[in-house]
Design a protein around this motif. Sequence first.
Motif, PDB file in Angstrom:
ATOM      1  N   GLU A   1      -7.244 -13.886   3.033  1.00  0.00           N
ATOM      2  CA  GLU A   1      -6.010 -13.429   3.674  1.00  0.00           C
ATOM      3  C   GLU A   1      -5.965 -11.922   3.831  1.00  0.00           C
ATOM      4  O   GLU A   1      -5.430 -11.405   4.806  1.00  0.00           O
ATOM      5  N   THR A   2      -6.524 -11.216   2.858  1.00  0.00           N
ATOM      6  CA  THR A   2      -6.429  -9.754   2.870  1.00  0.00           C
ATOM      7  C   THR A   2      -7.691  -9.058   3.359  1.00  0.00           C
ATOM      8  O   THR A   2      -7.669  -7.852   3.559  1.00  0.00           O
ATOM      9  N   GLY A   3      -8.780  -9.780   3.507  1.00  0.00           N
ATOM     10  CA  GLY A   3     -10.015  -9.121   3.926  1.00  0.00           C
ATOM     11  C   GLY A   3     -11.195 -10.060   3.969  1.00  0.00           C
ATOM     12  O   GLY A   3     -11.058 -11.250   4.275  1.00  0.00           O
TER      13      GLY A   3
ATOM     14  N   ASP B   1     -15.776  -6.575  -1.715  1.00  0.00           N
ATOM     15  CA  ASP B   1     -14.478  -6.930  -1.156  1.00  0.00           C
ATOM     16  C   ASP B   1     -14.109  -5.867  -0.138  1.00  0.00           C
ATOM     17  O   ASP B   1     -13.933  -4.694  -0.483  1.00  0.00           O
ATOM     18  N   ILE B   2     -13.987  -6.297   1.114  1.00  0.00           N
ATOM     19  CA  ILE B   2     -13.698  -5.381   2.225  1.00  0.00           C
ATOM     20  C   ILE B   2     -12.336  -5.759   2.798  1.00  0.00           C
ATOM     21  O   ILE B   2     -12.154  -6.893   3.256  1.00  0.00           O
ATOM     22  N   PRO B   3     -11.371  -4.854   2.769  1.00  0.00           N
ATOM     23  CA  PRO B   3     -10.033  -5.195   3.275  1.00  0.00           C
ATOM     24  C   PRO B   3     -10.022  -5.236   4.807  1.00  0.00           C
ATOM     25  O   PRO B   3     -10.835  -4.619   5.480  1.00  0.00           O
TER      26      PRO B   3
END
Length: 142
Positions: A41-43, A123-125
């Motif tokens: 959802e965020t990235g 983790d990539i936004p």
Amino acid sequence: MLMPSIFGNDFMDDFFVFPQERKTTPTAKANLMQTDVKETETGYEVVIDLPGYSKENVNAELKDGYLIISATTSTNDEEKSEDGKYIRKERYSGSCQRSFYVGEDITHEDIKAKFENGTLKLDIPKKEAQPKVEQKKTIAIE
């Protein structure tokens, strides 16, 4: 009787295939830096398998909107008999690299990276691309 290998790992490869050729086989390429990219959802969550690599030999950099992951390794296996004659001596040195376009708006502070048990997790936004504001330029008329 010798049978062809259906899995790309024939024991006769050690005898008849030069190391330079072995690195370019489809099986070798398929096993190099296997990557999973999952959208959240965020990235995005990027998981790269790097078995045999240590954390110190893995590098991640962001350049011109591209996330570049590179890794290097070298091994030196030596076996000697009791009288000091070489039985086997092998050395390997190699590197691999992959790049992913993440966008111009992502900065290196935005990306979170963790290396554990031969697996690199990034983790990539998600960031919305900022529309470029078009500046109105008028021409002076005399």
